[in-house]
Write an enzyme that holds these catalytic residues in place. Sequence first.
Site, mmCIF file in Angstrom:
data_model
loop_
_atom_site.group_PDB
_atom_site.id
_atom_site.type_symbol
_atom_site.label_atom_id
_atom_site.label_comp_id
_atom_site.label_asym_id
_atom_site.label_seq_id
_atom_site.Cartn_x
_atom_site.Cartn_y
_atom_site.Cartn_z
ATOM 1 N N ASN A 181 -12.459 -13.603 5.453
ATOM 2 C CA ASN A 181 -12.884 -14.584 7.541
ATOM 3 C C ASN A 181 -12.302 -13.431 8.469
ATOM 4 O O ASN A 181 -13.110 -13.887 9.610
ATOM 5 C CB ASN A 181 -13.756 -14.877 7.363
ATOM 6 C CG ASN A 181 -13.159 -16.571 7.432
ATOM 7 O OD1 ASN A 181 -11.955 -16.821 6.344
ATOM 8 N ND2 ASN A 181 -12.574 -17.503 8.291
ATOM 9 N N CYS A 185 -14.016 -20.915 13.814
ATOM 10 C CA CYS A 185 -13.505 -22.733 13.301
ATOM 11 C C CYS A 185 -12.610 -22.790 14.631
ATOM 12 O O CYS A 185 -12.631 -24.402 14.290
ATOM 13 C CB CYS A 185 -13.872 -22.724 11.340
ATOM 14 S SG CYS A 185 -15.071 -22.047 10.500
HETATM 15 N N1 PLP Z 1 -16.629 -19.580 3.921
HETATM 16 C C1 PLP Z 1 -16.290 -18.523 4.888
HETATM 17 C C2 PLP Z 1 -15.341 -17.549 4.132
HETATM 18 C C3 PLP Z 1 -17.433 -18.607 6.068
HETATM 19 O O1 PLP Z 1 -16.665 -17.158 7.117
HETATM 20 C C4 PLP Z 1 -17.418 -19.097 6.566
HETATM 21 C C5 PLP Z 1 -18.420 -19.535 7.842
HETATM 22 O O2 PLP Z 1 -17.717 -19.052 8.565
HETATM 23 C C6 PLP Z 1 -18.038 -20.728 5.496
HETATM 24 C C7 PLP Z 1 -17.731 -20.461 4.382
HETATM 25 C C8 PLP Z 1 -18.609 -21.819 5.943
HETATM 26 O O3 PLP Z 1 -20.234 -21.306 5.586
HETATM 27 P P1 PLP Z 1 -21.419 -22.137 6.801
HETATM 28 O O4 PLP Z 1 -21.448 -21.658 8.503
HETATM 29 O O5 PLP Z 1 -22.802 -21.276 6.487
HETATM 30 O O6 PLP Z 1 -21.156 -23.022 5.918
#
Ligand code: PLP
Length: 388
Positions: free
Chosen positions: A151, A325
């Site tokens: 991400n 995050c």
């Molecule tokens: N996994 C990845 C690679 C992400 O980029 C994200 C969100 O930024 C998530 C999991 C979490 O997803 P959600 O926001 O739908 O809980």
Amino acid sequence: MKRIYLDYAATTPTHPEVVKAMLPYFTEAFGNPSSIYSYGQEAQGATEEARAKVADLIGARDEEIVFTSGGTEADNLALKGVALTNESRGNHIITSSTEHHAVLETCQFLEKRGFQVTYLPVDEYCMVDPGDVKKAITDKTILISVMHANNEVGTIAPVTEIGRIAREAGVYFHTDAVQAVGHIPVDVNELGVDLLSMSAHKLYGPKGVGALYIRKGTRLTPLMHGGEQERRRRASTENVPGIVGFGRAAELAQQEISQEVQHLTYLRDQLIKGLLERIDHIRLNGHPQRRLPNNINVSVDFVEGESMLLNLDLEGICASTGSACSSSSLEPSYVLLAMGLPPEQAHGSLRFTLGKWTTEEDISRVLEVLPRVIAKLRAMSPLLKGHN
Ligand code: PLP
């Protein structure tokens, strides 16, 4: 001032077609899918239609899709679900050090309960070496979890190779494909995965809904108890409008993916080229070729990511430093540190993620504004002393 949104990896705007598809399920078609009268059956039908669309997008069967509250829950369900079911077979899990927190913190939780986790390193491009995965497997290994696309830096992992290794060893394989699904072609059979996480709000669907693909025959202990929904794999009344929106978003993604990959790759490469040409002491983070079509992540020497972000915001440009995050924390990105960047370079990182509504004018505007912002910040920077 026109605002330019370049943080599509944090979340995407909900597509107007998705909103349109969802609206009736708040009002006239508000039924509970578990009810046997017509309101219920209507909601049930819409949920199943959406399930088929999501399954289709990733080459799965309808019954292999379990709707969740998002990517985080899908990751938790995959890891804890497999761990708890297979406890008597083994207690070892393999993952990588640059996973999303939803995977990393779930692994830490499991470690406190007696599981052993190997966190594999990545190279300077954020690539996991499939050879390392193979070497880490022991007779106690029950699960491998390696993300499809990172991400922060957009690197696409060698998922197919890891899938082959997992299959040969008879170990379950999960991939967090939250950033990949809808953005690059994803097929669960080509990848050889047993579990795959998705999230609707990363592909122009609504927030608060996601799904876990669970290959037929894979047994999982559910996280939620108290109902028979989702074939007893996820209790709680279904988020029908959200699920319908996810289905429509999946359908649109499937129709538009090849055109979108082309459009975004072109804009991405324009922006990368322009930034490297116009700014000194800048480097591209992530793999130069194996990267998401919409991701640009750079490190700029002698400036802080946060300062660039705030100054860009004053000019109407929304970007990110680190991941969504960690954008409220001042810690340097753990992903960039794992790739071997020194903390100063990790602190000076900036991520632009492009999307459906990004234009060439948006890219030109960034290329006009960012060099100016950096020059201003460097002129004030104590970090630059002795370098010019
Ligand atoms: N996994 C990845 C690679 C992400 O980029 C994200 C969100 O930024 C998530 C999991 C979490 O997803 P959600 O926001 O739908 O809980």
